[in-house]
Design a protein around this motif. Structure first.
Motif, short mmCIF file in Angstrom:
data_model
loop_
_atom_site.label_atom_id
_atom_site.label_comp_id
_atom_site.label_asym_id
_atom_site.label_seq_id
_atom_site.Cartn_x
_atom_site.Cartn_y
_atom_site.Cartn_z
N PHE A 266 -22.78 15.84 28.41
CA PHE A 266 -22.86 17.08 29.18
C PHE A 266 -22.59 16.80 30.65
O PHE A 266 -21.82 17.53 31.30
N ALA A 267 -23.21 15.75 31.19
CA ALA A 267 -23.02 15.42 32.61
C ALA A 267 -21.57 15.10 32.92
O ALA A 267 -21.02 15.54 33.94
N ASP A 268 -20.93 14.34 32.04
CA ASP A 268 -19.53 13.96 32.21
C ASP A 268 -18.64 15.21 32.26
O ASP A 268 -17.79 15.37 33.16
N ASN A 269 -18.83 16.11 31.31
CA ASN A 269 -17.99 17.30 31.22
C ASN A 269 -18.34 18.35 32.26
O ASN A 269 -17.47 19.09 32.72
N PHE A 270 -19.62 18.43 32.65
CA PHE A 270 -20.02 19.35 33.70
C PHE A 270 -19.35 18.98 35.02
O PHE A 270 -18.89 19.84 35.78
N SER A 271 -19.26 17.67 35.28
CA SER A 271 -18.57 17.19 36.48
C SER A 271 -17.09 17.57 36.44
O SER A 271 -16.52 17.98 37.45
N THR A 272 -16.46 17.42 35.27
CA THR A 272 -15.05 17.81 35.12
C THR A 272 -14.87 19.30 35.37
O THR A 272 -13.90 19.73 36.03
N MET A 273 -15.80 20.11 34.89
CA MET A 273 -15.72 21.56 35.08
C MET A 273 -15.83 21.91 36.57
O MET A 273 -15.04 22.72 37.08
N ILE A 274 -16.78 21.30 37.27
CA ILE A 274 -16.93 21.54 38.70
C ILE A 274 -15.69 21.06 39.47
O ILE A 274 -15.23 21.70 40.41
N SER A 275 -15.13 19.93 39.02
CA SER A 275 -13.91 19.40 39.66
C SER A 275 -12.79 20.43 39.63
O SER A 275 -12.11 20.67 40.63
N GLY A 276 -12.57 21.02 38.45
CA GLY A 276 -11.54 22.03 38.33
C GLY A 276 -11.79 23.25 39.19
O GLY A 276 -10.87 23.85 39.74
N LEU A 277 -13.06 23.62 39.36
CA LEU A 277 -13.40 24.80 40.14
C LEU A 277 -13.12 24.63 41.64
O LEU A 277 -12.89 25.62 42.34
N ILE A 278 -13.14 23.39 42.14
CA ILE A 278 -12.90 23.17 43.57
C ILE A 278 -11.53 22.58 43.87
O ILE A 278 -11.20 22.28 45.01
N GLY A 279 -10.71 22.37 42.80
CA GLY A 279 -9.35 21.87 43.01
C GLY A 279 -9.19 20.38 42.92
O GLY A 279 -8.16 19.83 43.32
N SER A 280 -10.20 19.68 42.37
CA SER A 280 -10.11 18.23 42.18
C SER A 280 -9.63 17.92 40.77
O SER A 280 -9.34 18.82 39.98
N VAL A 281 -9.57 16.63 40.43
CA VAL A 281 -9.10 16.20 39.12
C VAL A 281 -10.29 15.90 38.22
O VAL A 281 -11.40 15.67 38.71
N PRO A 282 -10.12 15.90 36.90
CA PRO A 282 -11.24 15.62 35.98
C PRO A 282 -11.84 14.24 36.23
O PRO A 282 -11.15 13.32 36.68
#
Length: 417
Positions: A266-282
């Motif tokens: 969950f932590a790994d994928n939650f970070s990826t989700m937040i990354s996409g929301l601010i314009g960063s990479v997974p």
């Protein structure tokens, strides 16, 4: 004398915290900033999100799973297609969707548990899968170092050899304070050697403004882009399980059980989700940092958190961020040579620690096929996603293990005769 181990929850002396944190940041840096370069975005946003994602990971896993989150390579192929067809914001939308689905998968695992892992990935299959995490990256390390091909620059060879040599000597010969920072010392030594042979360009440092704001941008969503990106979920889930198991082997704990696969996934994928929301990479847990822990014996999440905070600071300080980006590839390649090898050895350690009996043909077949599939270069294409290396070997091992489990239940194995 055995190496002093600093366990996951232990506090690190103040005089060690900063150098150990810098060491972890340098270990992940080369690979992590490569992804934004491939996507054509400023790496500052990635340094920022790597730090934020790592802190989120530590918080969600209750500080029980030492892991540094860097840029994920699993998304590169479909993301490049989406960027060319729709633009980078739509790739970010895909990152958000995959991260969200990964969080849902983590909730399903929480509901049904992890006992299935022992069935679909027994030690005879998991050992080679974990080993492949490091082994399949060996050519990448050599390529990064610039020591493959016909036209090899002697300067690259010198810097690579000095960096790797210092890392090896430091890991086996350094004592006391120096024994826990051999990677940092090797990076500094390699960097100074690169300066001496003239392959470091300080122009970006001189031209950088003191304060730089990462380039935040909002995602855009397209069902076509999301469907092109979604199959990556299979890849990152397999990769995550492998990383958690190898990290558990390094630190001597079962991280699948505590803090639990559902929390770390969950932590790994939650970070990826937040990354996409601010314009960063997974983001994803990084093998390079697992290698650092294996070499130094320092597993403290305090050090990982320190590296994350430094990464966030670097994303806002222009000259500092630019200086880190001047670290030449032969230095990164030299360090990666050793770190990837340590990950491979951790996979073999699973086979030894679990006392896998190769007198049984099932175990022999599992390990043999997984290794060959992972190292053969075979690639299977499913739409825009490619399965190869460790991921394909992991899937193959899971299918074979499940079949052997069924054969055993129905008494079809010839070993029962």
């Amino acid at each position: 004398m055995a190496k002093r181990i600093i366990q996951v929850e232990e506090k690190v002396p103040a005089n060690l915290l900063v150098p150990l944190s810098i060491q972890h940041m340098f270990a992940m840096f080369g690979a992590s900033v490569l992804v934004p370069f491939l996507f054509g975005i400023n790496p500052a946003i990635v340094l920022f999100m790597n730090g934020i994602g790592t802190l989120l990971f530590i918080f969600i896993t209750k500080g029980k799973a030492p892991a540094y989150l860097g840029s994920s390579f699993a998304f590169i192929a479909p993301a490049n297609i989406i960027i060319a067809k729709f633009g980078y914001p739509y790739a970010c939308g895909g990152f958000v969707a995959v991260g969200f689905c990964g969080c849902l998968l983590a909730m399903i695992i929480k509901k049904f548990g992890t006992k299935w892992i022992d069935i679909v990935l027994p030690s005879a299959a998991m050992g080679p899968v974990v080993a492949l995490i490091g082994l399949e990256l060996s050519s990448s390390a050599a390529n990064t170092a610039g020591i493959l091909g016909d036209n090899i620059d002697p300067k690259n060879v010198i810097v690579f050899a000095v960096t790797l040599g210092m890392a090896v000597i430091g890991s086996v010969c350094f004592k006391k304070f120096l024994s826990v920072i051999p990677i940092l010392i090797a990076v500094v030594t390699g960097y100074l050697t690169a300066v001496a042979v003239g392959i470091v360009d300080f122009t970006p440092v001189l031209e950088a403004s003191f304060i730089s704001i990462p380039n935040f941008q909002a995602p855009k969503f397209s069902i076509d882009a999301i469907l092109m990106m979604l199959p990556v979920l299979l890849v990152i889930a397999s990769e995550h399980i492998g990383h958690q198991i190898v990290t558990g082997e390094v630190v001597g704990r079962n991280l699948i059980e505590d803090p639990g696969l559902h929390r770390s996934l969950f932590a790994d994928n939650f970070s990826t989700m937040i990354s996409g929301l601010i314009g960063s990479v997974p983001t994803t847990t990084y093998g390079e940092n697992i290698g650092v822990m294996a070499i130094t014996g320092v597993y403290s999440v305090q050090v990982i958190a320190g590296a994350a905070i430094l990464s966030i600071i670097c994303s806002f300080i222009g000259p500092l961020s630019a200086l880190i980006q001047t670290i030449p590839n032969p230095v990164i390649g030299g360090i990666s040579f050793l770190l990837y090898g340590m990950i491979g050895t951790s996979g073999l350690r699973i086979l030894v620690d679990q006392k896998v009996d190769y007198g049984k043909s099932v175990n022999m077949i599992l390990t043999s096929v997984v290794f060959v599939v992972g190292l053969s270069g075979v690639t299977i294409h499913l739409g825009n996603i490619s399965l190869s290396g460790m991921v394909l070997a992991c899937i193959t091992g899971m299918i074979m293990s499940l079949l052997f489990y069924i054969f055993e239940k129905f008494h079809l194995l010839n070993e029962e005769e």
